[in-house]
Design a protein around this motif. Structure first.
Motif, PDB file in Angstrom:
ATOM      1  N   MET A  29       0.964  -1.232  -0.050  1.00  0.00           N
ATOM      2  CA  MET A  29       0.050  -0.032   0.162  1.00  0.00           C
ATOM      3  C   MET A  29       0.825   1.284  -0.122  1.00  0.00           C
ATOM      4  O   MET A  29       0.309   2.204  -0.411  1.00  0.00           O
ATOM      5  CB  MET A  29      -0.769   0.032   1.210  1.00  0.00           C
ATOM      6  N   GLY A  30       2.192   1.173   0.311  1.00  0.00           N
ATOM      7  CA  GLY A  30       3.057   2.123   0.481  1.00  0.00           C
ATOM      8  C   GLY A  30       2.609   3.243   1.825  1.00  0.00           C
ATOM      9  O   GLY A  30       2.766   4.390   1.660  1.00  0.00           O
ATOM     10  N   ALA A  31       2.122   2.356   2.829  1.00  0.00           N
ATOM     11  CA  ALA A  31       1.626   2.942   3.962  1.00  0.00           C
ATOM     12  C   ALA A  31       2.491   3.166   5.024  1.00  0.00           C
ATOM     13  O   ALA A  31       3.491   2.603   5.205  1.00  0.00           O
ATOM     14  CB  ALA A  31       0.349   2.500   4.293  1.00  0.00           C
ATOM     15  N   GLU A  32       2.400   4.281   5.776  1.00  0.00           N
ATOM     16  CA  GLU A  32       3.183   4.340   7.092  1.00  0.00           C
ATOM     17  C   GLU A  32       2.851   2.927   8.227  1.00  0.00           C
ATOM     18  O   GLU A  32       1.436   2.687   8.212  1.00  0.00           O
ATOM     19  CB  GLU A  32       2.809   5.554   7.730  1.00  0.00           C
ATOM     20  N   VAL A  33       3.677   2.800   9.105  1.00  0.00           N
ATOM     21  CA  VAL A  33       3.557   1.620  10.001  1.00  0.00           C
ATOM     22  C   VAL A  33       3.302   2.183  11.508  1.00  0.00           C
ATOM     23  O   VAL A  33       4.290   2.815  11.754  1.00  0.00           O
ATOM     24  CB  VAL A  33       4.202   0.377   9.575  1.00  0.00           C
ATOM     25  N   LEU A  34       2.496   1.935  12.060  1.00  0.00           N
ATOM     26  CA  LEU A  34       2.481   2.348  13.582  1.00  0.00           C
ATOM     27  C   LEU A  34       2.093   1.038  14.365  1.00  0.00           C
ATOM     28  O   LEU A  34       1.120   0.380  14.054  1.00  0.00           O
ATOM     29  CB  LEU A  34       1.396   3.294  13.957  1.00  0.00           C
ATOM     30  N   ALA A  35       3.323   0.306  15.110  1.00  0.00           N
ATOM     31  CA  ALA A  35       3.115  -0.805  15.956  1.00  0.00           C
ATOM     32  C   ALA A  35       2.520  -0.420  17.214  1.00  0.00           C
ATOM     33  O   ALA A  35       3.138   0.728  17.785  1.00  0.00           O
ATOM     34  CB  ALA A  35       4.630  -1.687  15.922  1.00  0.00           C
ATOM     35  N   LEU A  36       1.757  -1.068  17.689  1.00  0.00           N
ATOM     36  CA  LEU A  36       1.198  -1.099  19.140  1.00  0.00           C
ATOM     37  C   LEU A  36       1.281  -2.169  20.117  1.00  0.00           C
ATOM     38  O   LEU A  36       1.014  -3.398  19.666  1.00  0.00           O
ATOM     39  CB  LEU A  36      -0.275  -0.540  18.941  1.00  0.00           C
ATOM     40  N   PHE A  37       1.763  -2.179  21.015  1.00  0.00           N
ATOM     41  CA  PHE A  37       1.889  -3.103  22.141  1.00  0.00           C
ATOM     42  C   PHE A  37       1.129  -2.496  23.203  1.00  0.00           C
ATOM     43  O   PHE A  37       1.389  -1.496  23.657  1.00  0.00           O
ATOM     44  CB  PHE A  37       3.203  -3.432  22.684  1.00  0.00           C
ATOM     45  N   VAL A  38       0.077  -3.259  23.742  1.00  0.00           N
ATOM     46  CA  VAL A  38      -0.940  -2.665  24.775  1.00  0.00           C
ATOM     47  C   VAL A  38      -0.473  -3.791  26.020  1.00  0.00           C
ATOM     48  O   VAL A  38      -0.538  -4.799  26.084  1.00  0.00           O
ATOM     49  CB  VAL A  38      -2.462  -2.846  24.561  1.00  0.00           C
ATOM     50  N   ALA A  39       0.056  -3.042  26.937  1.00  0.00           N
ATOM     51  CA  ALA A  39       0.515  -3.721  28.246  1.00  0.00           C
ATOM     52  C   ALA A  39      -0.551  -3.635  29.348  1.00  0.00           C
ATOM     53  O   ALA A  39      -1.262  -2.449  29.316  1.00  0.00           O
ATOM     54  CB  ALA A  39       1.894  -3.119  29.026  1.00  0.00           C
ATOM     55  N   PRO A  40      -0.743  -4.499  30.224  1.00  0.00           N
ATOM     56  CA  PRO A  40      -1.797  -4.357  31.257  1.00  0.00           C
ATOM     57  C   PRO A  40      -1.354  -3.295  32.403  1.00  0.00           C
ATOM     58  O   PRO A  40      -0.239  -2.893  32.538  1.00  0.00           O
ATOM     59  CB  PRO A  40      -1.703  -5.611  32.060  1.00  0.00           C
ATOM     60  N   GLU A  41      -2.349  -2.464  33.021  1.00  0.00           N
ATOM     61  CA  GLU A  41      -2.005  -1.447  33.763  1.00  0.00           C
ATOM     62  C   GLU A  41      -1.172  -2.098  34.928  1.00  0.00           C
ATOM     63  O   GLU A  41      -1.463  -3.285  35.335  1.00  0.00           O
ATOM     64  CB  GLU A  41      -3.366  -0.845  34.444  1.00  0.00           C
ATOM     65  N   TYR A  42      -0.613  -1.226  35.768  1.00  0.00           N
ATOM     66  CA  TYR A  42       0.063  -1.404  36.834  1.00  0.00           C
ATOM     67  C   TYR A  42      -0.989  -1.886  38.019  1.00  0.00           C
ATOM     68  O   TYR A  42      -1.983  -1.280  38.197  1.00  0.00           O
ATOM     69  CB  TYR A  42       0.949  -0.485  37.634  1.00  0.00           C
ATOM     70  N   GLN A  43      -0.553  -3.039  38.626  1.00  0.00           N
ATOM     71  CA  GLN A  43      -1.816  -3.602  39.599  1.00  0.00           C
ATOM     72  C   GLN A  43      -0.798  -3.461  41.113  1.00  0.00           C
ATOM     73  O   GLN A  43       0.172  -4.073  41.328  1.00  0.00           O
ATOM     74  CB  GLN A  43      -2.058  -5.004  39.491  1.00  0.00           C
ATOM     75  N   TYR A  44      -1.625  -2.642  42.105  1.00  0.00           N
ATOM     76  CA  TYR A  44      -0.865  -2.319  43.406  1.00  0.00           C
ATOM     77  C   TYR A  44      -1.402  -3.572  43.895  1.00  0.00           C
ATOM     78  O   TYR A  44      -2.020  -4.380  43.746  1.00  0.00           O
ATOM     79  CB  TYR A  44      -1.828  -1.258  43.743  1.00  0.00           C
ATOM     80  N   PRO A  45      -0.513  -4.008  44.911  1.00  0.00           N
ATOM     81  CA  PRO A  45      -0.582  -5.035  45.942  1.00  0.00           C
ATOM     82  C   PRO A  45      -1.922  -5.075  46.560  1.00  0.00           C
ATOM     83  O   PRO A  45      -2.267  -3.898  46.989  1.00  0.00           O
ATOM     84  CB  PRO A  45       0.539  -4.955  46.947  1.00  0.00           C
ATOM     85  N   VAL A  46      -2.439  -6.087  46.899  1.00  0.00           N
ATOM     86  CA  VAL A  46      -3.881  -6.289  47.533  1.00  0.00           C
ATOM     87  C   VAL A  46      -3.600  -5.325  48.850  1.00  0.00           C
ATOM     88  O   VAL A  46      -4.416  -4.501  49.427  1.00  0.00           O
ATOM     89  CB  VAL A  46      -4.193  -7.722  47.657  1.00  0.00           C
ATOM     90  N   TYR A  47      -2.441  -5.645  49.639  1.00  0.00           N
ATOM     91  CA  TYR A  47      -2.360  -5.165  50.968  1.00  0.00           C
ATOM     92  C   TYR A  47      -1.202  -4.088  50.882  1.00  0.00           C
ATOM     93  O   TYR A  47       0.077  -4.275  50.939  1.00  0.00           O
ATOM     94  CB  TYR A  47      -1.866  -5.920  52.066  1.00  0.00           C
ATOM     95  N   VAL A  48      -1.594  -2.832  50.500  1.00  0.00           N
ATOM     96  CA  VAL A  48      -0.700  -1.906  50.081  1.00  0.00           C
ATOM     97  C   VAL A  48       0.351  -1.597  51.285  1.00  0.00           C
ATOM     98  O   VAL A  48       1.504  -1.156  51.218  1.00  0.00           O
ATOM     99  CB  VAL A  48      -1.150  -0.532  49.884  1.00  0.00           C
ATOM    100  N   GLU A  49      -0.225  -1.768  52.565  1.00  0.00           N
ATOM    101  CA  GLU A  49       0.727  -1.142  53.608  1.00  0.00           C
ATOM    102  C   GLU A  49       2.045  -2.268  53.649  1.00  0.00           C
ATOM    103  O   GLU A  49       2.963  -1.916  53.988  1.00  0.00           O
ATOM    104  CB  GLU A  49       0.116  -1.561  55.004  1.00  0.00           C
TER     105      GLU A  49
END
Length: 154
Positions: A29-49
């Motif tokens: 197509m003679g097109a520009e390429v945009l590669a995308l990786f979607v990573a999961p959001e950061y998960q805080y520990p259940v017991y933050v303390e």
């Protein structure tokens, strides 16, 4: 016809094969390429303390995911460069990968989303869900689904 194509990857061998096919399509197509990786959001520990000593900080996690994304998208960037195509890569963070793909395609003004399908059908598709199916149902942009008939290496 298409000016800018979004090619998604999750780092799996199936998505890497799909990405190579996406670059070949972009070359046609003679097109520009945009590669995308979607990573999961950061998960805080259940017991933050009580944070386990080996648990990464949010900054460490973000840097690690960006490095991982660059690794996953490296083959796409090299292939696009080898074809003489304008290219860029992006790591985004979301627990809803399909919606993030649709959002990035809109924000980056992509004409087409190129992504893979594992080729599951019937109960497998119904029970497992599919990022590809969710993208198809949430976007108004054209989506080209590259389906592998068999797993790479078989």
């Amino acid at each position: 016809m298409y000016q800018k194509i979004l090619i998604t990857t999750d780092g799996s061998s199936v998505s890497q094969h799909t990405a190579c096919a996406g670059v070949k399509f972009a070359r046609q197509m003679g097109a520009e390429v945009l590669a995308l990786f979607v990573a999961p959001e950061y998960q805080y520990p259940v017991y933050v303390e009580i944070v386990p000593p080996a648990y990464p900080s949010e900054e460490e996690y973000v840097q690690q995911m960006k490095r991982l994304g660059e690794e996953y998208m490296g083959s796409i960037m090299r292939a696009a460069e080898g074809c003489g195509l304008k290219h860029a890569c992006m790591t985004a963070f979301s627990d809803a990968a399909a919606l993030k793909i649709v959002d990035v395609a809109e924000q980056q003004h992509c004409d087409l989303i190129f992504m893979g399908s594992h080729g599951r059908s019937g109960w497998g598709q119904l029970l497992l869900g599919s990022v590809t199916n969710k993208v198809l149902s949430h976007t108004t942009k054209p989506v080209l689904v590259h389906r592998l008939i068999r797993e790479p290496g078989t």
